[in-house]
Design an enzyme around this catalytic site. Sequence first.
Site, PDB file in Angstrom:
ATOM      1  N   PRO A   1      -4.459 -12.082   9.012  1.00 34.44           N
ATOM      2  CA  PRO A   1      -4.570 -11.825  10.461  1.00 34.44           C
ATOM      3  C   PRO A   1      -6.011 -11.941  10.956  1.00 34.44           C
ATOM      4  O   PRO A   1      -6.233 -12.170  12.139  1.00 34.44           O
ATOM      5  CB  PRO A   1      -4.045 -10.393  10.610  1.00 34.44           C
ATOM      6  CG  PRO A   1      -3.172 -10.176   9.425  1.00 34.44           C
ATOM      7  CD  PRO A   1      -3.793 -10.977   8.314  1.00 34.44           C
TER       8      PRO A   1
ATOM      9  N   GLU B   1      -6.607  -6.486  11.556  1.00 36.07           N
ATOM     10  CA  GLU B   1      -7.696  -7.155  10.844  1.00 36.07           C
ATOM     11  C   GLU B   1      -8.509  -8.064  11.748  1.00 36.07           C
ATOM     12  O   GLU B   1      -9.719  -8.196  11.595  1.00 36.07           O
ATOM     13  CB  GLU B   1      -7.152  -7.927   9.639  1.00 36.07           C
ATOM     14  CG  GLU B   1      -6.711  -7.034   8.480  1.00 36.07           C
ATOM     15  CD  GLU B   1      -5.466  -6.207   8.783  1.00 36.07           C
ATOM     16  OE1 GLU B   1      -4.714  -6.584   9.704  1.00 36.07           O
ATOM     17  OE2 GLU B   1      -5.253  -5.189   8.101  1.00 36.07           O
TER      18      GLU B   1
ATOM     19  N   HIS C   1      -0.203  -7.888  -2.192  1.00 35.07           N
ATOM     20  CA  HIS C   1      -1.246  -6.982  -2.681  1.00 35.07           C
ATOM     21  C   HIS C   1      -1.976  -7.546  -3.904  1.00 35.07           C
ATOM     22  O   HIS C   1      -2.722  -6.826  -4.560  1.00 35.07           O
ATOM     23  CB  HIS C   1      -0.645  -5.629  -3.066  1.00 35.07           C
ATOM     24  CG  HIS C   1      -0.217  -4.810  -1.887  1.00 35.07           C
ATOM     25  ND1 HIS C   1       0.843  -5.143  -1.100  1.00 35.07           N
ATOM     26  CD2 HIS C   1      -0.740  -3.661  -1.373  1.00 35.07           C
ATOM     27  CE1 HIS C   1       0.988  -4.222  -0.145  1.00 35.07           C
ATOM     28  NE2 HIS C   1       0.033  -3.329  -0.275  1.00 35.07           N
TER      29      HIS C   1
ATOM     30  N   PHE D   1      -3.865  -9.197   3.249  1.00 35.25           N
ATOM     31  CA  PHE D   1      -3.921  -8.803   4.658  1.00 35.25           C
ATOM     32  C   PHE D   1      -5.149  -9.368   5.370  1.00 35.25           C
ATOM     33  O   PHE D   1      -5.473  -8.976   6.487  1.00 35.25           O
ATOM     34  CB  PHE D   1      -3.902  -7.274   4.788  1.00 35.25           C
ATOM     35  CG  PHE D   1      -2.751  -6.654   4.053  1.00 35.25           C
ATOM     36  CD1 PHE D   1      -1.493  -7.243   4.098  1.00 35.25           C
ATOM     37  CD2 PHE D   1      -2.921  -5.513   3.299  1.00 35.25           C
ATOM     38  CE1 PHE D   1      -0.426  -6.696   3.409  1.00 35.25           C
ATOM     39  CE2 PHE D   1      -1.851  -4.952   2.599  1.00 35.25           C
ATOM     40  CZ  PHE D   1      -0.603  -5.544   2.660  1.00 35.25           C
TER      41      PHE D   1
END
Lengths: 412, 358
Positions: free
Chosen positions: B123, B94, B163, B120
């Site tokens: 990062p 990312e 998620h 996510f």
Amino acid sequence: MSSPEYWTKPWPSSSADIPPPSESAPAAVAARPTAEQVIAGLRATSEGGPDLVQLLTPEGERVAHPHFDLDITPEGLRDLYRDMVLVRRADRECNALQRQGQLGIWVPLLGQEAAQIGAGRAMRPTDMAFPSYREHGVAWCRGIDPTELLGIFRGTDHGTWDPLEKRFHPYTIVIGNQVLNATGYAMGQRLDGKVGDDHQDDEATIVFFGDGATSQGDVNEAFVWGAVYDAPVVFFCQNNQWAISEPMERQSRIPLYQRANGFGFPGIRVDGNDVLATLAVTRWALEECRSGNGPVLIEAFTYRMDAHTTSDDPTRYRLSDELEAWKLKDPIERVRVHLVRGQFADADFFAHVDAESDALAERLRAYCVDMPTPPAERIFSNVYAESSPPLDRQRDEFLTYLADFDHSGGAH
Amino acid sequence: MAETRSRTTAQGTDTAGDGSTRQAAGAAGGPAGTTQKVTIAKALNLGLRAAMERDPKVVLLGEDIGKLGGVFRITDGLQKDFGEQRVMDTPLAESGIIGTAIGLAIRGYRPVCEIQFDGFIFPGFDQIVSQLAKLHFRTQGRIKVPVVIRVPFGGGIGAVEHHSESPESYFAHTAGLKVVACGDPVDAYWMIQQAIASDDPVLFFEPKRRYQEKAELDTSATPFPLHASRVLQQGSDATVVCYGPMVRTCTDAVRVAAEDGHRLELIDLRSLSPLDLAPVFESVRRTGRLIVVSEAPGESSIAAEIAAQVQQECFYSLEAPVLRVTGFDTPYPPAKLEEEFLPDLDRVLDAVERSLRW
Ligand SMILES: Cc1ncc(C[n+]2csc(CCOP(=O)(O)OP(=O)(O)O)c2C)c(N)n1
């Protein structure tokens, strides 16, 4: 884990493994080193090793290199010398200005002049550079007056040059961020069709970072991106042996240039105290990128002669022996000796450069002391490209508040 | 929980395309043939396509966005039509996606990054807050970084951890970024194009559990401004403010409350930074009551910010304290517990009643 051959294949560390300038294929994938090879590699990490590309010895003698050479006129030599003397002088003046309380901090360049001038002078005007925060010499090569760096360290701005016009990105303080930004920029150069055989308007990008930065995720991600997208980017690592107090052994088990193998592009270690070698290698690397064979990793093997910054105390962590050893490899002295020995420059030339550097130092000092603090409005300006009404309101309220003080004659 | 109420579900009060409750959705009726019923997912896809057709500098970057069309299929078919250079399947990192997008933007491109799932984005957080947000300011406006980062956000899809998060407040807290969230297909279609056209970096939050909800989309209508909140339903008894996935939940709550005789005003914030709170202040001055609804944990959040600003601006108009209905100040729970974690119809209605009873 893996077959025995995997462990016993020769370590590809001789200079024959460096692709010659005409060849574009990435270096072969490296085999896993033996324990002896790891130790040899570590030694190379601290001594330069057999792969070090050098064209001018510390004694000022020109030496040949099978893959990299440089045709340079006496005038070209003198120009490089002048560049290095002037940036060193600017650096020393800024260091003094910090000591006298005129700058909040300074990041010294001392010892890295050859790496930066060699790389900076290898660039074409159309190439783009992404510095970290010590690249005063590269800034110089991009036509940025040293006064433009002062505000960053005096606390009046974050750099005043136009990055797109000068093709020199703002200094980046967060270790490693700029390596990805540069890679993205290089991807854009490729998308724009500026990479290929047309040598008129081909472009490349060069990005500067330190040995410590090679441990960062961003730098490793940039290596992946650069390779996957064939980005025309030269990764220029100035291995000055220390990341503040942490030596190379804290960052890597193998010499840094050898890491390029694992990413699938060439890695070259150049004597970063040799301006001729750095110029030759970087020129080649940029040309590789412009013609579509990038990326390339260059490890400029050099030494930070001063503290990491003016807030650092290197006597706590490094031995004076080391410093003394590196003094003998001084990047400016060897060019001076070469100029004198070859009768490429006379006493007048050296006197002229000295006078020029005195004038530069004086100009820097005067500029620094007189630098105005920007108006409070600067806090709010250009936070966004398009307006943000809540922020506009906050600015208006604060400026009105400040204006009240002015009217009442009070201090603020 | 309210003592008398049984747990109502959103499905139980399906609005089948909530256009009926909207105050001025797609005001201009376009020429025939431009109106179609689409999901949020499709609307985003159409919006991305329109932006890419309009401007060859728009490029998409992300993991699995090419052949697969993204894990939610938002970029479905775009690589086929625009090629691999404009729809790039990137390596899996990312910081790399965002860091290189910044470089592309400096070069004159308009990159749109897809972050596969909300959890996510971290990062890439460093590149977003250290570089993306600040380059314009640092260079005194000389460098523009028109990067859009699309983030499917929020819970309710029964996923494993990382998620289902709602990280929008981190970004709203960072100067230099603009942060928006769409709540329905019409906004999805227009807002993504407006975000791409913006010269500022935009964090674009998509309510992933609403991706399949449908509404009429008139692609010839005049779009509502990007950074404006919007009154979806007028009312006089209390004001409900929400965004993203909670738009649907609150739309349902407003209808159910109406059956009980409560006329609620419903406002979709749409823009989380900058916040357009003028319509909220105006509304609260009339209703005297405010309930802020968000899935994100409430502490130090956008919901907290709204509560603070409303008490500052509307102090003398308030009949009850501002109430917040949010996710709890806990990590997002395992999926079997997410219905308890997420604000639902009942928790919104409960807060409305508490406010009205004050
Ligand atoms: C992400 C990040 N972590 C820590 C720091 C603090 N810091 C500034 S310079 C430095 C060492 C960098 O060493 P190196 O990459 O070798 O570059 P050099 O300064 O030696 O040229 C550290 C730890 C920082 N600026 N950014």
